[in-house]
Design an enzyme around this catalytic site. Sequence first.
Site, PDB file in Angstrom:
ATOM      1  N   GLU A 103       0.835  -1.203   0.000  1.00 34.29           N
ATOM      2  CA  GLU A 103       0.000   0.000   0.000  1.00 34.29           C
ATOM      3  C   GLU A 103       0.870   1.254   0.000  1.00 34.29           C
ATOM      4  O   GLU A 103       1.754   1.413   0.813  1.00 34.29           O
ATOM      5  CB  GLU A 103      -0.942  -0.008   1.205  1.00 34.29           C
ATOM      6  CG  GLU A 103      -1.903  -1.197   1.232  1.00 34.29           C
ATOM      7  CD  GLU A 103      -2.891  -1.222   0.053  1.00 34.29           C
ATOM      8  OE1 GLU A 103      -3.006  -0.203  -0.651  1.00 34.29           O
ATOM      9  OE2 GLU A 103      -3.538  -2.275  -0.143  1.00 34.29           O
ATOM     10  N   CYS A 167      -7.948  -1.308   7.919  1.00 33.98           N
ATOM     11  CA  CYS A 167      -6.543  -1.358   7.511  1.00 33.98           C
ATOM     12  C   CYS A 167      -6.038   0.042   7.207  1.00 33.98           C
ATOM     13  O   CYS A 167      -4.987   0.469   7.690  1.00 33.98           O
ATOM     14  CB  CYS A 167      -6.367  -2.283   6.301  1.00 33.98           C
ATOM     15  SG  CYS A 167      -6.624  -4.007   6.754  1.00 33.98           S
ATOM     16  N   HIS A 209      -1.193  -5.476   2.229  1.00 32.03           N
ATOM     17  CA  HIS A 209      -2.386  -6.319   2.169  1.00 32.03           C
ATOM     18  C   HIS A 209      -2.036  -7.669   1.551  1.00 32.03           C
ATOM     19  O   HIS A 209      -1.276  -7.729   0.584  1.00 32.03           O
ATOM     20  CB  HIS A 209      -3.467  -5.652   1.303  1.00 32.03           C
ATOM     21  CG  HIS A 209      -4.502  -4.902   2.094  1.00 32.03           C
ATOM     22  ND1 HIS A 209      -4.806  -3.578   1.860  1.00 32.03           N
ATOM     23  CD2 HIS A 209      -5.330  -5.303   3.099  1.00 32.03           C
ATOM     24  CE1 HIS A 209      -5.774  -3.203   2.697  1.00 32.03           C
ATOM     25  NE2 HIS A 209      -6.108  -4.219   3.452  1.00 32.03           N
TER      26      HIS A 209
HETATM   27  N1  PCA Z   1      -8.503  -6.341   6.512  1.00 30.99           N
HETATM   28  C1  PCA Z   1      -9.435  -5.241   6.667  1.00 30.99           C
HETATM   29  C2  PCA Z   1      -9.423  -4.922   8.128  1.00 30.99           C
HETATM   30  C3  PCA Z   1      -8.799  -6.078   8.799  1.00 30.99           C
HETATM   31  C4  PCA Z   1      -8.146  -6.854   7.721  1.00 30.99           C
HETATM   32  O1  PCA Z   1      -7.412  -7.835   7.868  1.00 30.99           O
HETATM   33  C5  PCA Z   1      -9.130  -4.070   5.732  1.00 30.99           C
HETATM   34  O2  PCA Z   1      -8.608  -4.287   4.634  1.00 30.99           O
HETATM   35  O3  PCA Z   1      -9.438  -2.925   6.076  1.00 30.99           O
END
Ligand code: PCA
Length: 251
Positions: A103, A167, A209
């Site tokens: 990200e 996140c 992610h």
């Molecule tokens: N993914 C979510 C919140 C917790 C997670 O593991 C997100 O992408 O916001």
Amino acid sequence: MGHVMSPSAGDPDWGRAPSPAVLLTGFEPFGGETANPAAETANALHGRLLHPGFLVQSAILPVTWDGAFKTLVRAAGAIAASRPLGAVIMLGQAAGYPAIGLERVAVNTANGKDSSGSERENTPIVALPDGGPPAYFSTLPLDIIQRKIEAAGLPAFISDSAGTYLCNYVFYAFMHYLATVWPEAGAARRPSPALVAGKQPPPPAGFVHVPYLPEQAVGKKPIPPSMSRSDIERAILTALAVTAETAAGPP
Ligand code: PCA
């Protein structure tokens, strides 16, 4: 609800100056899932020693607007009380991601219902009157991380949106914390001339992610992309190693 792990057994620093730590966080399972690949990866890599002497220390965050950032700051503070915080990599599960998503940016807005049922709707993460900037960039070496993960034979891409759920929330809130609070917080806990003078830059930090695990894809229609535990683990270990090497600077 979320927890900070105790220092790993066999601490390599016994009797020596403490090596820096990389804080690696994951999230609890949410949204009806029984697993979260981010938590599994953080748990699996807790206690690893990276090449330039960086120790991985993991924490698992609750998927709640009230608890996630508090748990994260507690974990960072617990580490900083005993060793330098060398870097922070936050992990989360991203439904639909076909690869490791590095990200680039966190934005100042929050949306969605958390695991406790509490809801945010286009709510600023850092609201006026103090306000926060619209966005923060990751300070991880994303290009190098991407190249190294690809060189290990795994797909990775740089993503320009971490969404506006938990996140993005912890990513934004923690970058803001590092930018505004961290030097003083660090100095209060661990006085050092550089910190007191405010010359110590905040540690590199950012968000990654990861895709669903294969078993999470089973039974969903359409079938979403997924990645095995061992591949996710190898990719994140690569991200940690590259971050530690660049944070350590030239030998
Ligand atoms: N993914 C979510 C919140 C917790 C997670 O593991 C997100 O992408 O916001």
